[in-house]
Design a protein around this motif. Structure first.
Motif, mmCIF file in Angstrom:
data_model
loop_
_atom_site.group_PDB
_atom_site.id
_atom_site.type_symbol
_atom_site.label_atom_id
_atom_site.label_comp_id
_atom_site.label_asym_id
_atom_site.label_seq_id
_atom_site.Cartn_x
_atom_site.Cartn_y
_atom_site.Cartn_z
ATOM 1 N N PHE A 170 49.188 32.467 38.839
ATOM 2 C CA PHE A 170 48.200 33.540 38.893
ATOM 3 C C PHE A 170 48.610 34.638 37.906
ATOM 4 C CE2 PHE A 170 48.025 31.331 42.900
ATOM 5 C CZ PHE A 170 46.663 31.269 43.202
ATOM 6 N N LEU A 171 47.723 34.951 36.972
ATOM 7 C CA LEU A 171 47.942 36.031 36.013
ATOM 8 C C LEU A 171 47.035 37.181 36.433
ATOM 9 C CD1 LEU A 171 47.992 34.015 32.649
ATOM 10 C CD2 LEU A 171 49.924 34.608 34.135
ATOM 11 N N GLN A 172 47.604 38.164 37.111
ATOM 12 C CA GLN A 172 46.797 39.230 37.709
ATOM 13 C C GLN A 172 46.502 40.348 36.722
ATOM 14 O OE1 GLN A 172 47.438 41.139 41.364
ATOM 15 N NE2 GLN A 172 47.959 39.316 42.535
ATOM 16 N N ASN A 173 45.219 40.531 36.437
ATOM 17 C CA ASN A 173 44.727 41.742 35.784
ATOM 18 C C ASN A 173 43.390 42.026 36.440
ATOM 19 O OD1 ASN A 173 44.309 43.926 34.087
ATOM 20 N ND2 ASN A 173 43.453 42.669 32.449
ATOM 21 N N ILE A 174 43.439 42.523 37.667
ATOM 22 C CA ILE A 174 42.269 42.537 38.536
ATOM 23 C C ILE A 174 42.084 43.909 39.182
ATOM 24 C CG2 ILE A 174 43.668 41.569 40.417
ATOM 25 C CD1 ILE A 174 39.920 40.944 39.758
ATOM 26 N N THR A 175 40.891 44.471 39.023
ATOM 27 C CA THR A 175 40.586 45.750 39.674
ATOM 28 C C THR A 175 40.028 45.547 41.066
ATOM 29 O OG1 THR A 175 38.431 45.722 38.562
ATOM 30 C CG2 THR A 175 40.203 46.972 37.504
ATOM 31 N N GLY A 176 39.670 44.291 41.418
ATOM 32 C CA GLY A 176 39.213 44.018 42.770
ATOM 33 C C GLY A 176 38.053 43.047 42.788
ATOM 34 N N TYR A 177 37.482 42.875 43.977
ATOM 35 C CA TYR A 177 36.269 42.074 44.134
ATOM 36 C C TYR A 177 35.051 42.937 43.814
ATOM 37 C CZ TYR A 177 38.842 38.233 46.277
ATOM 38 O OH TYR A 177 39.697 37.188 46.500
ATOM 39 N N MET A 178 34.012 42.297 43.326
ATOM 40 C CA MET A 178 32.799 43.024 42.947
ATOM 41 C C MET A 178 32.152 43.674 44.167
ATOM 42 S SD MET A 178 31.000 43.713 40.240
ATOM 43 C CE MET A 178 31.169 42.406 39.021
ATOM 44 N N VAL A 179 31.705 44.915 44.000
ATOM 45 C CA VAL A 179 31.035 45.633 45.078
ATOM 46 C C VAL A 179 29.604 45.958 44.652
ATOM 47 C CG1 VAL A 179 33.164 46.603 45.997
ATOM 48 C CG2 VAL A 179 31.921 47.853 44.237
ATOM 49 N N GLY A 180 28.795 46.366 45.607
ATOM 50 C CA GLY A 180 27.402 46.699 45.315
ATOM 51 C C GLY A 180 26.456 45.912 46.202
ATOM 52 N N THR A 181 25.191 46.337 46.233
ATOM 53 C CA THR A 181 24.194 45.713 47.104
ATOM 54 C C THR A 181 24.016 44.237 46.801
ATOM 55 O OG1 THR A 181 23.009 47.829 47.252
ATOM 56 C CG2 THR A 181 21.809 45.844 47.912
ATOM 57 N N ASP A 182 23.856 43.903 45.514
ATOM 58 C CA ASP A 182 23.660 42.500 45.148
ATOM 59 C C ASP A 182 24.869 41.656 45.536
ATOM 60 O OD1 ASP A 182 21.175 43.091 44.153
ATOM 61 O OD2 ASP A 182 21.816 43.179 42.047
ATOM 62 N N SER A 183 26.038 42.221 45.323
ATOM 63 C CA SER A 183 27.262 41.489 45.643
ATOM 64 C C SER A 183 27.384 41.247 47.137
ATOM 65 C CB SER A 183 28.481 42.262 45.136
ATOM 66 O OG SER A 183 29.673 41.565 45.417
ATOM 67 N N GLU A 184 27.120 42.265 47.927
ATOM 68 C CA GLU A 184 27.211 42.121 49.387
ATOM 69 C C GLU A 184 26.181 41.113 49.901
ATOM 70 O OE1 GLU A 184 29.560 43.256 51.087
ATOM 71 O OE2 GLU A 184 30.275 45.141 50.230
ATOM 72 N N ARG A 185 24.944 41.204 49.384
ATOM 73 C CA ARG A 185 23.891 40.285 49.823
ATOM 74 C C ARG A 185 24.194 38.855 49.383
ATOM 75 N NH1 ARG A 185 18.910 42.553 51.281
ATOM 76 N NH2 ARG A 185 17.775 40.803 50.356
ATOM 77 N N GLY A 186 24.968 38.701 48.324
ATOM 78 C CA GLY A 186 25.340 37.378 47.845
ATOM 79 C C GLY A 186 26.487 36.753 48.621
ATOM 80 N N GLY A 187 27.060 37.500 49.547
ATOM 81 C CA GLY A 187 28.109 36.931 50.402
ATOM 82 C C GLY A 187 29.525 37.213 49.922
ATOM 83 N N MET A 188 29.747 38.396 49.313
ATOM 84 C CA MET A 188 31.065 38.693 48.768
ATOM 85 C C MET A 188 32.154 38.632 49.823
ATOM 86 S SD MET A 188 32.352 39.394 45.718
ATOM 87 C CE MET A 188 33.468 38.084 46.145
ATOM 88 N N ILE A 189 31.862 39.104 51.021
ATOM 89 C CA ILE A 189 32.893 39.110 52.062
ATOM 90 C C ILE A 189 33.323 37.695 52.402
ATOM 91 C CG2 ILE A 189 33.390 39.668 54.475
ATOM 92 C CD1 ILE A 189 31.510 42.078 54.188
ATOM 93 N N LYS A 190 32.346 36.811 52.652
ATOM 94 C CA LYS A 190 32.720 35.443 53.033
ATOM 95 C C LYS A 190 33.286 34.668 51.856
ATOM 96 C CE LYS A 190 28.046 33.383 52.557
ATOM 97 N NZ LYS A 190 28.347 32.436 51.483
ATOM 98 N N ASN A 191 32.768 34.889 50.665
ATOM 99 C CA ASN A 191 33.280 34.150 49.513
ATOM 100 C C ASN A 191 34.682 34.624 49.121
ATOM 101 O OD1 ASN A 191 31.011 32.499 49.162
ATOM 102 N ND2 ASN A 191 29.919 34.121 48.063
ATOM 103 N N GLY A 192 34.899 35.948 49.190
ATOM 104 C CA GLY A 192 36.248 36.461 48.949
ATOM 105 C C GLY A 192 37.224 35.967 49.999
ATOM 106 N N SER A 193 36.754 35.888 51.249
ATOM 107 C CA SER A 193 37.617 35.405 52.330
ATOM 108 C C SER A 193 38.000 33.946 52.116
ATOM 109 C CB SER A 193 36.898 35.561 53.677
ATOM 110 O OG SER A 193 36.651 36.925 53.960
#
Length: 541
Positions: A375-398
């Motif tokens: 793993f080469l980490q250069n990451i500010t995080g998981y995408m946030v926002g309405t579209d991201s949440e509605r697309g299932g960011m929580i379950k997909n990130g999990s």
């Protein structure tokens, strides 16, 4: 696999500026590492007067000439016991690392008795515990070069004493797992430290210098009133002839290290598998690893293609890009390093829903094939926002985090830029127990960036004031935001996080391929090694 076609121009002003900034941070890193070496060397004359080798000379004599030594956690303890960057000495007065001893890959732990007599600090204790964990997980014989004043009684903390029991528990686990522990007593090993030789499989004592006792003369007199000479109480002669603690008596430091090498060589622990594992055909990168210093921008917020880094690490600069057009900000590639196949997960931006699902599938497939993950980490995080949440960011990130946590292959993490929020978790951060983790000096880590944290807290304060109907004091809010920025920024630098022991060491980015090659070989050899576990460690007479 195709050779990666670089778009980097080493003659460009951007490349030269990146390189200058990176090398400046590398020089700062090396200067701090040298500070520990210099601090120890200031006692060199004292060691010479006693007819001893310095701690680093001991390590050098122990190791096979010319073989690589991967020193670990070189910045442990930096800015931990003092907040003065000019006085803080990194390394925590312990030297730990992986090297070859009599053609056998071993974990080496040496007390740096040139610094505070090798006394064990909290950071030093954590550093040694991590070395023991690596030895156990990778089936590395543990060789300890002991000369320590023990715990500093003036800085006594009850929790440090309680945690100290893990040293000896780990030694019992190593021996019971069939992983040998060899100790050379170069000097004193007192109180709890006496259990170091006591729980070792083989002990070598240096005549006239080595000592081991549960209570040294001062403590003995304080506890019982008995007056005893140190050598009669716990000298090498007594332990070799009366207590049975010592297997081998050495004439001096150098002789003790010679015996240690003979002991390791006679075990033939991993010698055959080392030769077999290293006998591989591989091509060096077509693209020069030295160029990594100019490829990576000084500011992690400046975008670049992480494939430019990958192609300068892997064999022949050949990469097989997996689903490059799906979740493109999350890069998944197949490659090889020194002939060993690897799966690499890296970042060209935040992890979105497609990227999380892509990484999950890739990680699980590597697990199915038994391919180690990098793993080469250069990451500010998981995408946030309405579209991201509605697309299932929580379950997909999990799902991604679950896959990274449970995949049954060696995982190696390199912090090469940003490492913020849950992005750290999904990319196998410290809490996910990667087999090894290393940090570049430009890296920044934290729950979020300093400015982002300050803006968030400012909005919260504004909303609170509005809800209560209170007037906004802009000057106070500005001061509050500045305080948050300072608080977060002070903790995010690589020097601070490495000083806290949140990695296995700071490295020069240009050494990434070499370091990865060593830890890949270490993990593979460990898994190929047959050990004969016991129900308990080897007890001594």
């Amino acid at each position: 696999m195709p050779v990666f076609q670089s778009r980097t121009n080493p003659s460009s002003p951007e490349f030269r500026a990146n390189r200058e900034a990176m090398l400046e941070q590398v020089e700062q890193m090396r200067s701090l590492q040298q500070r520990a070496v210099d601090a120890s060397h200031r006692r060199a004359d004292r060691f010479a007067e006693r007819g001893q080798l310095t701690p680093r000379q001991r390590v050098s004599r122990l190791l096979d000439p010319g073989a690589p030594f991967l020193e670990l956690r070189t910045h442990a303890g930096y800015l931990v016991d003092t907040d003065d960057p000019d006085r803080s000495i990194p390394g925590a007065s312990q030297i730990t690392g992986i090297g070859m001893v009599a053609r056998t890959r071993c974990m080496v732990v040496a007390n740096d008795s040139g610094i505070n007599a090798g006394a064990l600090t909290r950071a030093g204790g954590a550093k040694v515990l991590r070395a023991q964990e690596i030895a156990l997980e990778n089936r590395l014989p543990l060789v300890m070069l002991v000369e320590s004043a023990g715990a500093n009684l003036l800085e006594y903390r009850v929790e440090q004493w309680a945690e100290g029991g893990r040293f000896f528990a780990n030694m019992a686990r190593l021996s019971a797992a069939g992983v040998p522990v060899i100790t050379v007593l170069h000097g004193s090993s007192t109180a709890g430290g006496a259990y170091m030789p006591g729980m070792s499989d083989v002990v070598i004592g240096v005549k006239g210098r080595g000592q081991a006792f549960l209570a040294g003369p001062p403590l003995l007199k304080a506890a019982t009133g008995e007056v005893a000479e140190a050598d009669d109480l716990g000298g090498i002669g007594m332990h070799a002839t009366v207590s049975g603690l010592i297997e081998h008596v050495a004439e001096d430091d150098a002789d003790g290290l010679r015996i240690a090498r003979e002991v390791v060589g006679a075990m033939r622990f991993g010698t055959a598998r080392t030769a077999e594992a290293d006998n591989r055909d591989w091509d060096p990168p077509v693209l020069d690893p030295d160029e990594i210093a100019g490829v990576v921008p000084a500011d992690y917020r400046t975008a670049y293609d992480v494939r430019e880094v990958i192609a300068r690490i892997v064999d022949g600069s050949r990469i097989l890009d997996v689903k490059p057009r799906y979740g493109p900000a999350t890069v998944c590639v197949e490659a090889a390093v020194f002939g060993r196949p690897v799966g690499i997960v890296a970042n060209n931006g935040p992890i979105d829903n497609d990227g999380a699902q892509k990484a999950t599938q890739f990680v699980q497939r590597c697990g199915q094939l038994g391919t180690p993950l990098v793993f080469l980490q250069n990451i500010t995080g998981y995408m946030v926002g309405t579209d991201s949440e509605r697309g299932g960011m929580i379950k997909n990130g999990s799902k991604m985090i679950q896959a990274v946590t449970t995949v049954d292959v060696p995982r190696f993490t390199f912090f090469i830029g940003a490492s913020f929020g849950a992005g750290n978790y999904g990319m196998c951060g410290q809490g996910y127990d990667p087999r090894f983790s290393f940090t570049w000096p430009n890296a920044r880590s934290g729950v979020m960036g300093a400015e982002q944290a300050a803006t968030t807290m400012r909005i919260v304060a504004e909303q609170r004031a509005e809800k209560k109907g209170e007037p906004l004091d802009e000057a106070m809010l500005d001061a509050f935001a500045g305080q948050i920025v300072s608080q977060y920024a002070a903790q995010e630098s690589a020097l601070v996080t490495s000083g806290l022991g949140l990695d296995d060491g700071l490295i020069d980015p240009r050494d990434t391929r070499r370091v990865l090659g060593i830890v890949l070989a270490t993990a593979q050899e460990g898994e190929a090694t047959d050990v004969r576990p016991l129900s308990f460690g080897v007890a001594r007479p």
